[in-house]
Design a protein around this motif. Structure first.
Motif, mmCIF file in Angstrom:
data_model
loop_
_atom_site.group_PDB
_atom_site.id
_atom_site.type_symbol
_atom_site.label_atom_id
_atom_site.label_comp_id
_atom_site.label_asym_id
_atom_site.label_seq_id
_atom_site.Cartn_x
_atom_site.Cartn_y
_atom_site.Cartn_z
ATOM 1 N N VAL A 112 0.840 -1.190 0.000
ATOM 2 C CA VAL A 112 0.000 0.000 0.000
ATOM 3 C C VAL A 112 0.881 1.247 0.000
ATOM 4 O O VAL A 112 1.664 1.451 0.926
ATOM 5 C CB VAL A 112 -0.941 0.011 1.228
ATOM 6 C CG1 VAL A 112 -1.805 1.250 1.235
ATOM 7 C CG2 VAL A 112 -1.785 -1.263 1.283
ATOM 8 N N GLU A 113 0.735 2.060 -1.051
ATOM 9 C CA GLU A 113 1.453 3.333 -1.138
ATOM 10 C C GLU A 113 0.472 4.449 -0.790
ATOM 11 O O GLU A 113 -0.413 4.786 -1.578
ATOM 12 C CB GLU A 113 1.998 3.550 -2.542
ATOM 13 C CG GLU A 113 2.720 4.864 -2.698
ATOM 14 C CD GLU A 113 3.182 5.134 -4.120
ATOM 15 O OE1 GLU A 113 3.614 6.267 -4.369
ATOM 16 O OE2 GLU A 113 3.100 4.241 -4.989
ATOM 17 N N PRO A 114 0.595 5.019 0.410
ATOM 18 C CA PRO A 114 -0.335 6.073 0.811
ATOM 19 C C PRO A 114 -0.035 7.401 0.123
ATOM 20 O O PRO A 114 1.121 7.792 -0.002
ATOM 21 C CB PRO A 114 -0.140 6.180 2.319
ATOM 22 C CG PRO A 114 1.179 5.576 2.608
ATOM 23 C CD PRO A 114 1.526 4.662 1.472
ATOM 24 N N ILE A 115 -1.084 8.061 -0.323
ATOM 25 C CA ILE A 115 -0.964 9.367 -0.959
ATOM 26 C C ILE A 115 -1.490 10.454 -0.026
ATOM 27 O O ILE A 115 -0.894 11.510 0.108
ATOM 28 C CB ILE A 115 -1.703 9.368 -2.317
ATOM 29 C CG1 ILE A 115 -1.029 8.348 -3.238
ATOM 30 C CG2 ILE A 115 -1.730 10.767 -2.930
ATOM 31 C CD1 ILE A 115 -1.829 7.950 -4.440
ATOM 32 N N ALA A 116 -2.609 10.178 0.638
ATOM 33 C CA ALA A 116 -3.205 11.139 1.578
ATOM 34 C C ALA A 116 -4.024 10.384 2.610
ATOM 35 O O ALA A 116 -4.445 9.258 2.385
ATOM 36 C CB ALA A 116 -4.096 12.131 0.822
ATOM 37 N N GLY A 117 -4.232 11.026 3.735
ATOM 38 C CA GLY A 117 -5.085 10.458 4.773
ATOM 39 C C GLY A 117 -4.298 9.814 5.893
ATOM 40 O O GLY A 117 -3.088 10.004 6.034
ATOM 41 N N ASN A 118 -5.010 9.028 6.702
ATOM 42 C CA ASN A 118 -4.415 8.464 7.911
ATOM 43 C C ASN A 118 -3.250 7.518 7.623
ATOM 44 O O ASN A 118 -2.311 7.437 8.413
ATOM 45 C CB ASN A 118 -5.467 7.794 8.792
ATOM 46 C CG ASN A 118 -6.209 6.660 8.119
ATOM 47 O OD1 ASN A 118 -5.897 6.250 7.002
ATOM 48 N ND2 ASN A 118 -7.217 6.152 8.797
ATOM 49 N N LEU A 119 -3.253 6.821 6.492
ATOM 50 C CA LEU A 119 -2.130 5.926 6.192
ATOM 51 C C LEU A 119 -0.890 6.696 5.766
ATOM 52 O O LEU A 119 0.233 6.277 6.054
ATOM 53 C CB LEU A 119 -2.525 4.891 5.142
ATOM 54 C CG LEU A 119 -3.599 3.913 5.602
ATOM 55 C CD1 LEU A 119 -3.915 2.914 4.501
ATOM 56 C CD2 LEU A 119 -3.204 3.207 6.892
ATOM 57 N N LYS A 120 -1.063 7.822 5.124
ATOM 58 C CA LYS A 120 0.074 8.690 4.790
ATOM 59 C C LYS A 120 0.699 9.220 6.080
ATOM 60 O O LYS A 120 1.925 9.211 6.243
ATOM 61 C CB LYS A 120 -0.389 9.844 3.891
ATOM 62 C CG LYS A 120 0.690 10.865 3.593
ATOM 63 C CD LYS A 120 1.696 10.371 2.585
ATOM 64 C CE LYS A 120 2.589 11.480 2.086
ATOM 65 N NZ LYS A 120 3.959 11.336 2.537
#
Length: 155
Positions: free
Chosen positions: A58-66
């Motif tokens: 998973v490559e986070p771009i925005a949000g809680n995972l980023k």
């Protein structure tokens, strides 16, 4: 509750690079890249299969995972995912046990809101122990989704 382990989700900074690495090192099959963009969470991800094992990069771009990756770094395993033959029964069982299922952003999830952007049915348990998350997916829909990913995959 009838659950079966499905996969873990791993945060990566460069999805293509991570996919190429596991394809080379493990001769893994890698799905096409998918995008999840809903409610402030925006990620790119792929399913990696080798032998009987699978995980999601998973490559986070925005949000809680980023925010999580910025804080803890690449390679963070943040979620264990399980499948169940009946997601509504799992939802009801959790509620009966005093656990309110959540969506991908930690908001209350109603029983009629169990759909992902890809159409599979899903829910999350509230995070009780740091950043660790548990996700439940409906087994038949999950397996169909993964089979379709690899039927279409050119990798």
């Amino acid at each position: 509750m009838d659950l079966k382990f499905s996969h873990v989700d791993v945060l990566v900074g460069n999805l293509e690079e991570a996919c190429a690495y596991y394809a080379r090192v493990f001769s893994a099959r890698v799905s096409r890249t998918l995008v999840w963009d809903r409610g402030g969470l925006h990620v790119r991800y792929a399913v990696v299969l080798f032998g009987s094992e699978r995980f999601m990069l998973v490559e986070p771009i925005a949000g809680n995972l980023k925010e999580l990756m910025d804080r803890l770094g690449e390679g963070t395993i943040y979620r264990h995912c399980y499948s169940t033959p009946d997601i509504e029964a799992a939802y009801d069982g959790l509620v009966a046990a005093g656990v309110q299922p959540e969506d991908e952003n930690g908001n209350r999830l109603e029983r009629d809101g169990l759909r992902t952007p890809s159409g599979t049915r899903i829910l999350w348990l509230p995070k009780r122990f740091g950043n660790f998350s548990i996700e439940l997916l409906e087994e038949q829909e999950l397996e169909r989704f993964i089979a379709e990913l690899f039927a279409d995959s050119a990798r």
